[in-house]
Design a protein around this motif. Structure first.
Motif, PDB file in Angstrom:
ATOM      1  N   ASN A  45      49.449  76.490  22.606  1.00  0.00           N
ATOM      2  CA  ASN A  45      50.738  76.626  21.919  1.00  0.00           C
ATOM      3  C   ASN A  45      51.666  75.418  22.078  1.00  0.00           C
ATOM      4  O   ASN A  45      52.859  75.562  22.351  1.00  0.00           O
ATOM      5  N   GLN A  46      51.127  74.232  21.868  1.00  0.00           N
ATOM      6  CA  GLN A  46      51.957  73.022  21.895  1.00  0.00           C
ATOM      7  C   GLN A  46      52.302  72.540  20.490  1.00  0.00           C
ATOM      8  O   GLN A  46      53.132  71.656  20.321  1.00  0.00           O
ATOM      9  N   LYS A  47      51.645  73.088  19.496  1.00  0.00           N
ATOM     10  CA  LYS A  47      52.013  72.835  18.102  1.00  0.00           C
ATOM     11  C   LYS A  47      51.750  74.110  17.324  1.00  0.00           C
ATOM     12  O   LYS A  47      51.043  75.014  17.799  1.00  0.00           O
ATOM     13  N   TYR A  48      52.290  74.192  16.125  1.00  0.00           N
ATOM     14  CA  TYR A  48      52.285  75.467  15.411  1.00  0.00           C
ATOM     15  C   TYR A  48      51.330  75.525  14.222  1.00  0.00           C
ATOM     16  O   TYR A  48      51.129  76.592  13.653  1.00  0.00           O
ATOM     17  N   ALA A 213      61.704  81.518  10.577  1.00  0.00           N
ATOM     18  CA  ALA A 213      62.047  80.545   9.540  1.00  0.00           C
ATOM     19  C   ALA A 213      62.015  79.125  10.073  1.00  0.00           C
ATOM     20  O   ALA A 213      61.514  78.208   9.409  1.00  0.00           O
ATOM     21  N   TYR A 214      62.555  78.929  11.277  1.00  0.00           N
ATOM     22  CA  TYR A 214      62.567  77.580  11.859  1.00  0.00           C
ATOM     23  C   TYR A 214      61.148  77.039  12.005  1.00  0.00           C
ATOM     24  O   TYR A 214      60.842  75.916  11.575  1.00  0.00           O
ATOM     25  N   ILE A 215      60.266  77.847  12.599  1.00  0.00           N
ATOM     26  CA  ILE A 215      58.898  77.359  12.839  1.00  0.00           C
ATOM     27  C   ILE A 215      58.117  77.242  11.538  1.00  0.00           C
ATOM     28  O   ILE A 215      57.376  76.278  11.324  1.00  0.00           O
ATOM     29  N   GLY A 357      66.150  80.146  26.237  1.00  0.00           N
ATOM     30  CA  GLY A 357      66.280  79.328  25.036  1.00  0.00           C
ATOM     31  C   GLY A 357      66.652  80.215  23.864  1.00  0.00           C
ATOM     32  O   GLY A 357      67.481  81.114  23.974  1.00  0.00           O
ATOM     33  N   SER A 358      65.980  79.993  22.723  1.00  0.00           N
ATOM     34  CA  SER A 358      66.252  80.776  21.512  1.00  0.00           C
ATOM     35  C   SER A 358      65.172  81.817  21.243  1.00  0.00           C
ATOM     36  O   SER A 358      65.122  82.410  20.169  1.00  0.00           O
ATOM     37  N   ASP A 359      64.310  82.041  22.250  1.00  0.00           N
ATOM     38  CA  ASP A 359      63.107  82.846  22.025  1.00  0.00           C
ATOM     39  C   ASP A 359      63.374  84.227  21.456  1.00  0.00           C
ATOM     40  O   ASP A 359      62.647  84.707  20.593  1.00  0.00           O
ATOM     41  N   SER A 360      64.413  84.900  21.961  1.00  0.00           N
ATOM     42  CA  SER A 360      64.651  86.293  21.551  1.00  0.00           C
ATOM     43  C   SER A 360      65.717  86.426  20.479  1.00  0.00           C
ATOM     44  O   SER A 360      66.119  87.541  20.137  1.00  0.00           O
ATOM     45  N   ASP A 361      66.173  85.312  19.920  1.00  0.00           N
ATOM     46  CA  ASP A 361      67.239  85.357  18.921  1.00  0.00           C
ATOM     47  C   ASP A 361      66.810  86.114  17.665  1.00  0.00           C
ATOM     48  O   ASP A 361      65.675  85.980  17.196  1.00  0.00           O
ATOM     49  N   GLY A 362      67.737  86.898  17.122  1.00  0.00           N
ATOM     50  CA  GLY A 362      67.551  87.486  15.800  1.00  0.00           C
ATOM     51  C   GLY A 362      66.610  88.656  15.708  1.00  0.00           C
ATOM     52  O   GLY A 362      66.210  89.043  14.606  1.00  0.00           O
ATOM     53  N   LEU A 363      66.261  89.265  16.838  1.00  0.00           N
ATOM     54  CA  LEU A 363      65.361  90.419  16.764  1.00  0.00           C
ATOM     55  C   LEU A 363      66.088  91.680  16.302  1.00  0.00           C
ATOM     56  O   LEU A 363      65.491  92.576  15.720  1.00  0.00           O
ATOM     57  N   SER A 427      68.487  86.601   3.451  1.00  0.00           N
ATOM     58  CA  SER A 427      67.669  85.390   3.449  1.00  0.00           C
ATOM     59  C   SER A 427      67.861  84.619   4.752  1.00  0.00           C
ATOM     60  O   SER A 427      68.841  84.813   5.480  1.00  0.00           O
ATOM     61  N   HIS A 428      66.912  83.747   5.023  1.00  0.00           N
ATOM     62  CA  HIS A 428      66.964  82.920   6.233  1.00  0.00           C
ATOM     63  C   HIS A 428      68.082  81.879   6.134  1.00  0.00           C
ATOM     64  O   HIS A 428      68.389  81.386   5.046  1.00  0.00           O
ATOM     65  N   GLU A 429      68.628  81.522   7.290  1.00  0.00           N
ATOM     66  CA  GLU A 429      69.615  80.444   7.343  1.00  0.00           C
ATOM     67  C   GLU A 429      68.955  79.099   7.636  1.00  0.00           C
ATOM     68  O   GLU A 429      69.560  78.051   7.464  1.00  0.00           O
ATOM     69  N   PHE A 430      67.713  79.123   8.132  1.00  0.00           N
ATOM     70  CA  PHE A 430      66.948  77.919   8.491  1.00  0.00           C
ATOM     71  C   PHE A 430      67.703  77.082   9.530  1.00  0.00           C
ATOM     72  O   PHE A 430      67.906  75.882   9.381  1.00  0.00           O
ATOM     73  N   SER A 431      68.115  77.756  10.597  1.00  0.00           N
ATOM     74  CA  SER A 431      68.770  77.082  11.713  1.00  0.00           C
ATOM     75  C   SER A 431      67.732  76.289  12.503  1.00  0.00           C
ATOM     76  O   SER A 431      66.589  76.734  12.679  1.00  0.00           O
ATOM     77  N   VAL A 432      68.132  75.122  12.982  1.00  0.00           N
ATOM     78  CA  VAL A 432      67.237  74.303  13.806  1.00  0.00           C
ATOM     79  C   VAL A 432      67.284  74.827  15.242  1.00  0.00           C
ATOM     80  O   VAL A 432      68.359  75.044  15.800  1.00  0.00           O
ATOM     81  N   MET A 433      66.118  75.053  15.836  1.00  0.00           N
ATOM     82  CA  MET A 433      66.038  75.603  17.193  1.00  0.00           C
ATOM     83  C   MET A 433      65.212  74.691  18.083  1.00  0.00           C
ATOM     84  O   MET A 433      64.431  73.870  17.600  1.00  0.00           O
ATOM     85  N   ASP A 434      65.373  74.864  19.376  1.00  0.00           N
ATOM     86  CA  ASP A 434      64.647  74.056  20.355  1.00  0.00           C
ATOM     87  C   ASP A 434      63.655  74.945  21.093  1.00  0.00           C
ATOM     88  O   ASP A 434      64.055  75.885  21.779  1.00  0.00           O
ATOM     89  N   THR A 435      62.362  74.666  20.946  1.00  0.00           N
ATOM     90  CA  THR A 435      61.337  75.478  21.610  1.00  0.00           C
ATOM     91  C   THR A 435      60.619  74.698  22.717  1.00  0.00           C
ATOM     92  O   THR A 435      59.556  75.110  23.167  1.00  0.00           O
ATOM     93  N   LYS A 436      61.215  73.579  23.145  1.00  0.00           N
ATOM     94  CA  LYS A 436      60.544  72.727  24.143  1.00  0.00           C
ATOM     95  C   LYS A 436      60.304  73.463  25.460  1.00  0.00           C
ATOM     96  O   LYS A 436      59.213  73.389  26.033  1.00  0.00           O
TER      97      LYS A 436
END
Length: 487
Positions: A45-48, A213-215, A357-363, A427-436
């Motif tokens: 899981n280092q790339k999608y 949406a971000y990924i 991080g943003s992992d659980s956002d928007g559930l 609809s999605h907002e397409f927010s930029v998130m950080d999954t590092k």
């Protein structure tokens, strides 16, 4: 050696095998190699996404379409195909889709693995309720799976097909790809936080939150108009058997948590278990239940320290009953439990969640207003203490969960909107998130020596000549396990 280089070396070897076998028209071996590469990338899981694997899969789909003279019809029927590569009876979201399709009175064909024929009573019951026809196919052989799945397409000629499967289902990806331009294909993005194969096989991608949406858009390079926001409602199976519970749930205050235990591990500070320890130390009237399987080494320490107050159960069908009567639900950490979080909100029990991080956002709908997330351990335990000490405060907070879960009516309406016009009411907002941070923890947990054993499955036996040591090691490991068990 750097883990990225290790994985790249093995994945490139598998890609080369697939490429050569496509030229030799040995499609079973090619699909096995693609599936194994995708499985390793999913676990790492280092790339999608991986465009090479998508291209190899689509090449096979095109070649097999030609070989078996598939996908030549022009006119579709009004039927809907739902392909389920998991075949799990009550986990995931396929029941919700079948229920909504049935309520919308579509003619539906449900396709799944022949090996689960005797283990999906809940799904069978739902299919009987709505007259949904079940078709079982052989997934133990890649090319046979392609042929049988494409046979379903040829027979029912669906106008829409839903792709709901594992992240490494190369045969179904090739089959769905073959029907590009003939029917509209939708990927149900269950694994929205990790690598999956199937970009080449679908027209639209159904995600329930901004992480999806971000990924999908920024990491997988899927155009925005193909990313449709669609959250599902929840279904509760009526379970009356509550035997085996450690105490009277309806007259005891307790904190509940559950899910695969790996979701609680990998954090250097053992934060999840520190939270439990704090709760049990500070609140003598509170008990704790964890329901789930996996590595219980840390959970066992809690149970041993609090033998009459902390309990570990296996997964249970009556998990919603346990949620309904708990005082608080504690979400797993560092990996969250999305479905359990939603079920808690449905039961109006606070799903206490330490942010990662943003992992659980928007559930949940309007999640920020629900006040269930915390930035630090200290903030979380301070509020949990308040919630457990003040019932009025607890009940006021529970009211904030009103309307936080999609209703059956809304999902039913939105699913129809997807099929008829590729639209939902939001609809999605397409927010930029950080999954590092999230990916770094996958990186640190990853062990290629263990993961490469994923190759050594019966259906991948055609890869034996390329990875003999892996297959032999898997056999020895299996034999040693049997010996330890006394067989």
């Amino acid at each position: 050696m750097d883990k990225n280089i290790q994985v790249e070396t093995v994945v490139n070897k598998l890609k080369n095998i697939a490429e050569k076998k496509i030229k030799d028209q040995k499609y079973n071996t090619a699909l096995a190699a693609i599936s194994c590469a995708a499985d390793i990338l999913y676990t790492f899981n280092q790339k999608y996404t991986d465009d090479d694997l998508e291209k190899l899969t689509s090449d096979i789909g095109d070649n097999l379409k030609s070989k078996y003279n598939r996908a030549n019809y022009k006119k579709c029927t009004d039927t809907i195909l739902v392909y389920d590569g998991f075949g799990l009876d009550t986990r995931g979201v396929v029941r919700m889709y079948l229920n909504a399709l049935g309520l919308n009175e579509y003619s539906v064909y449900y396709v799944t693995n022949s090996t689960v024929q005797d283990s999906i009573p809940t799904i069978k019951s739902m299919c009987d309720k709505y007259g949904i026809k079940i078709i079982y196919i052989d997934m133990a052989d890649y090319e046979k799976c392609f042929m049988q799945l494409s046979d379903v397409f040829e027979t029912i000629k669906p106008k829409a097909a839903f792709f709901y499967t594992t992240p490494y289902d190369s045969a179904a990806s090739a089959a769905f790809h073959a029907y590009e331009g003939i029917c509209t294909r939708y990927l149900i993005d269950l694994t929205d936080h990790a690598f999956w194969l199937g970009k080449c096989a679908n027209d639209y991608f159904l995600g329930s939150r901004e992480m999806s949406a971000y990924i999908e858009h920024f990491e997988r390079n899927i155009p925005k108009h193909k990313c449709i926001k669609l959250g599902v409602n929840l279904l509760n199976e009526k379970v009356t058997d509550h035997s085996g519970l450690p105490f009277d749930l309806e007259n005891t205050r307790y904190v509940f948590s559950g899910g695969a235990l790996y979701k609680t591990l990998g954090d250097d500070n053992n934060t999840f278990y520190r939270i439990i320890d704090h709760i049990l130390e500070e609140h003598s009237d509170i008990k704790f239940i964890y329901a789930g399987t996996g590595d219980n080494s840390e959970l066992k320490k809690v149970v041993e320290k609090f033998p009459d107050r902390a309990f570990h159960l296996n997964e249970r069908k009556d998990f919603f009953y346990i949620i309904q009567h708990c005082t608080l639900y504690l979400n797993t950490y560092p990996m969250f439990g999305g479905m359990m979080m939603k079920y808690s909100a449905l039961a109006h029990k606070l799903p206490i969640t330490l942010k990662h991080g943003s992992d659980s956002d928007g559930l949940l709908l309007n999640q920020e207003k629900c006040r269930i997330e915390y930035e630090s351990y200290e903030e979380l335990v301070a509020d949990v203490d308040h919630l457990l000490n003040d019932n009025n405060y607890l009940h006021e907070r529970e009211k904030l969960l009103d309307g936080s879960v999609i209703t059956e009516e809304r999902f039913m309406r939105n699913l129809k909107g997807v099929i008829e016009s590729n639209k939902t009411d939001y609809s999605h907002e397409f927010s930029v998130m950080d999954t590092k941070k999230f990916r770094r923890e996958y990186y640190e947990r990853f062990n290629l020596e263990s993961v490469i054993l994923l190759i050594a499955k019966k259906k991948n036996i055609s890869l034996f000549r390329y990875f003999p040591g892996v297959f032999i090691r898997k056999v020895y490991k299996h034999l040693n396990k049997k010996i330890r068990k006394g067989y």
